[in-house]
Design a protein around this motif. Structure first.
Motif, PDB file in Angstrom:
ATOM      1  N   ASN A   8       0.857  -1.176   0.000  1.00 49.33           N
ATOM      2  CA  ASN A   8       0.000   0.000   0.000  1.00 49.33           C
ATOM      3  C   ASN A   8       0.900   1.235   0.000  1.00 49.33           C
ATOM      4  O   ASN A   8       2.134   1.129   0.072  1.00 49.33           O
ATOM      5  CB  ASN A   8      -0.987  -0.009   1.175  1.00 49.33           C
ATOM      6  CG  ASN A   8      -0.302   0.008   2.531  1.00 49.33           C
ATOM      7  OD1 ASN A   8       0.778   0.604   2.705  1.00 49.33           O
ATOM      8  ND2 ASN A   8      -0.912  -0.648   3.512  1.00 49.33           N
ATOM      9  N   LYS A 169      -6.627  -7.430   2.662  1.00 46.61           N
ATOM     10  CA  LYS A 169      -5.683  -6.391   2.232  1.00 46.61           C
ATOM     11  C   LYS A 169      -6.045  -5.882   0.840  1.00 46.61           C
ATOM     12  O   LYS A 169      -5.957  -4.679   0.566  1.00 46.61           O
ATOM     13  CB  LYS A 169      -4.249  -6.915   2.247  1.00 46.61           C
ATOM     14  CG  LYS A 169      -3.240  -5.818   1.894  1.00 46.61           C
ATOM     15  CD  LYS A 169      -1.794  -6.214   2.107  1.00 46.61           C
ATOM     16  CE  LYS A 169      -0.878  -5.021   1.819  1.00 46.61           C
ATOM     17  NZ  LYS A 169       0.557  -5.342   1.999  1.00 46.61           N
ATOM     18  N   TYR A 172      -8.929  -3.301   1.113  1.00 48.21           N
ATOM     19  CA  TYR A 172      -8.442  -1.990   1.558  1.00 48.21           C
ATOM     20  C   TYR A 172      -7.603  -1.315   0.472  1.00 48.21           C
ATOM     21  O   TYR A 172      -7.684  -0.098   0.280  1.00 48.21           O
ATOM     22  CB  TYR A 172      -7.624  -2.142   2.842  1.00 48.21           C
ATOM     23  CG  TYR A 172      -8.471  -2.367   4.084  1.00 48.21           C
ATOM     24  CD1 TYR A 172      -9.357  -1.390   4.537  1.00 48.21           C
ATOM     25  CD2 TYR A 172      -8.386  -3.553   4.802  1.00 48.21           C
ATOM     26  CE1 TYR A 172     -10.133  -1.589   5.674  1.00 48.21           C
ATOM     27  CE2 TYR A 172      -9.156  -3.769   5.945  1.00 48.21           C
ATOM     28  CZ  TYR A 172     -10.031  -2.779   6.369  1.00 48.21           C
ATOM     29  OH  TYR A 172     -10.808  -2.982   7.493  1.00 48.21           O
ATOM     30  N   ASN A 175      -9.748  -0.057  -2.508  1.00 52.04           N
ATOM     31  CA  ASN A 175     -10.644   0.989  -2.029  1.00 52.04           C
ATOM     32  C   ASN A 175      -9.913   2.320  -1.804  1.00 52.04           C
ATOM     33  O   ASN A 175     -10.536   3.382  -1.749  1.00 52.04           O
ATOM     34  CB  ASN A 175     -11.309   0.515  -0.730  1.00 52.04           C
ATOM     35  CG  ASN A 175     -12.163   1.563  -0.056  1.00 52.04           C
ATOM     36  OD1 ASN A 175     -11.991   1.849   1.119  1.00 52.04           O
ATOM     37  ND2 ASN A 175     -13.096   2.154  -0.773  1.00 52.04           N
ATOM     38  N   GLN A 184     -16.288   0.548  -1.205  1.00 46.66           N
ATOM     39  CA  GLN A 184     -16.560  -0.764  -0.622  1.00 46.66           C
ATOM     40  C   GLN A 184     -17.951  -1.272  -0.972  1.00 46.66           C
ATOM     41  O   GLN A 184     -18.161  -2.474  -1.113  1.00 46.66           O
ATOM     42  CB  GLN A 184     -16.370  -0.710   0.892  1.00 46.66           C
ATOM     43  CG  GLN A 184     -14.924  -0.568   1.318  1.00 46.66           C
ATOM     44  CD  GLN A 184     -14.740  -0.695   2.822  1.00 46.66           C
ATOM     45  OE1 GLN A 184     -15.624  -1.139   3.546  1.00 46.66           O
ATOM     46  NE2 GLN A 184     -13.567  -0.303   3.300  1.00 46.66           N
ATOM     47  N   GLU A 204     -14.391  -6.784  10.843  1.00 51.82           N
ATOM     48  CA  GLU A 204     -13.757  -5.721  10.064  1.00 51.82           C
ATOM     49  C   GLU A 204     -14.704  -4.550   9.833  1.00 51.82           C
ATOM     50  O   GLU A 204     -14.270  -3.436   9.513  1.00 51.82           O
ATOM     51  CB  GLU A 204     -13.276  -6.259   8.708  1.00 51.82           C
ATOM     52  CG  GLU A 204     -12.174  -7.304   8.780  1.00 51.82           C
ATOM     53  CD  GLU A 204     -10.815  -6.722   9.107  1.00 51.82           C
ATOM     54  OE1 GLU A 204     -10.564  -5.540   8.787  1.00 51.82           O
ATOM     55  OE2 GLU A 204      -9.994  -7.465   9.690  1.00 51.82           O
ATOM     56  N   LEU A 206     -16.631  -3.845   7.385  1.00 54.74           N
ATOM     57  CA  LEU A 206     -16.551  -3.296   6.037  1.00 54.74           C
ATOM     58  C   LEU A 206     -17.947  -3.006   5.507  1.00 54.74           C
ATOM     59  O   LEU A 206     -18.940  -3.522   6.026  1.00 54.74           O
ATOM     60  CB  LEU A 206     -15.841  -4.288   5.116  1.00 54.74           C
ATOM     61  CG  LEU A 206     -14.394  -4.664   5.472  1.00 54.74           C
ATOM     62  CD1 LEU A 206     -13.944  -5.849   4.633  1.00 54.74           C
ATOM     63  CD2 LEU A 206     -13.459  -3.483   5.274  1.00 54.74           C
TER      64      LEU A 206
END
Length: 342
Positions: A8, A169, A172, A175, A184, A204, A206
């Motif tokens: 990231n 991962k 994320y 996104n 998301q 999480e 989400l």
């Protein structure tokens, strides 16, 4: 060497700092890859040559090769067979809708879940895909269609919750505003029902859509179709779904592939309705894709409509999935199996 797509932005900035480079170079590299679709360090024009050399010494940009691309003459669906650096093959499907382009990505090479109606599980699982290898499917597909992808379905080869850490991962990563900035709520994760992982996913919190591959109204029928049913009962899965909803307030989607004379009877629809009543959900009825590895046959359209009618009677929101790419074998795993056998 490491796949830079597994990083990231914060991780890449840290690497820059540790290698005596300005942190902002990380953002520049990300812009080339994710905003401009450039997959070679040498083509990144505002990156100093010395920085490029360091990058090439430490990283590769893990974009898979498109070995075969099939385009439907019916609806513009494209099925792409990807090959990674190690020679492993996976596939993705790009579908065009009025609201934008959607991609169905793979999360593993093969699958170990053993669902009898799915070609991707034939031969078992080879390995997990990393977060970068998953996002690479989206990047390469955007280049193939020369257009942005706005919706992602984790429903290709593999069981996403069997590759939990890499999939989280990836969500994320894809996104993030610095990468593809896909919301998301435009991401759907499909699972055959690994109960502890559904509960872990709920933690999480989400805003993705959780889709459960249900395919049966009871454990007896489900066990004939899906080996996972021998480990987790239908009731355990439904309880996990309620827990997920309570944590996220996100409606659950249930996938139900209709198989002629197996799970498509009116009494099956009645039983399914009784199980789902009280759960904030949507049911997606799927005309099954016939594969040579089993004898499952597609239900007649009248049967599918009658099944939907029962669910609707019980006020369960239900749709029949539009068949996409039926002329190019767009079902999970079919193209990979054909290529391997060939």
């Amino acid at each position: 060497m490491k796949n830079i797509l597994d990083f990231n932005l914060d991780e890449l900035k840290k690497w820059m700092d540790e290698n005596s480079e300005s942190k902002f170079r990380g953002k520049q590299v990300f812009d080339w890859i994710y905003k401009k679709g450039i997959f070679a360090f040498d083509d990144m024009k505002n990156i100093p040559k010395s920085t490029k050399e360091k990058l090439k010494d430490s990283f590769y940009i893990g974009i898979p090769k498109a070995v075969e691309v099939y385009k439907s003459s019916i609806d513009d669906t494209r099925k792409i067979l990807f090959e990674y650096n190690d020679g492993n093959l996976i596939e993705a499907v790009v579908m065009k809708y009025k609201y934008g382009n959607s991609i169905c990505v793979s999360t593993q090479v093969g699958c170990r879940m053993g669902c009898k109606f799915c070609a991707s599980t034939v031969g078992g699982v080879v390995r997990n895909l990393s977060s970068g290898e998953i996002i690479a499917q989206v990047l390469k597909a955007q280049n193939e269609i020369n257009d942005r992808i706005s919706n992602i379905v984790l429903m290709g080869s593999g069981e996403p919750l069997d590759n939990f850490e890499n999939v989280i991962k990836f969500i994320y990563l894809v996104n993030a505003p610095d990468t593809l900035n896909i919301g998301q709520r435009h991401i759907t994760l499909s699972t055959c029902g690994i109960v502890p992982k559904i509960e872990e996913l709920a933690e999480e919190e989400l805003q993705i859509t959780l889709a459960i591959s249900l395919h049966a109204p009871n454990d007896k029928i489900r066990k004939t179709m899906m080996p996972i049913a021998n480990k987790y009962s239908l009731q355990e899965i439904l309880d996990a779904c309620k827990y997920y909803f309570n944590k996220t307030s996100r409606r659950i989607s249930f996938e139900y592939a209709l198989v002629k004379d197996i799970n498509d009877k009116i009494e099956n629809a009645e039983e399914l309705s009784s199980k789902l009543t009280g759960i904030k959900c949507h049911v997606n009825l799927i005309p099954i894709n016939e594969i040579k590895e089993n004898n499952f046959k597609k239900s007649r359209i009248e049967t599918i409509n009658n099944f939907k009618g029962v669910l609707t009677k019980y006020n369960i929101e239900t749709t029949i999935r539009r068949e996409m790419g039926s002329d190019i074998n767009a079902a999970c795993g079919q193209l990979r199996r054909q290529y391997i056998n060939k």
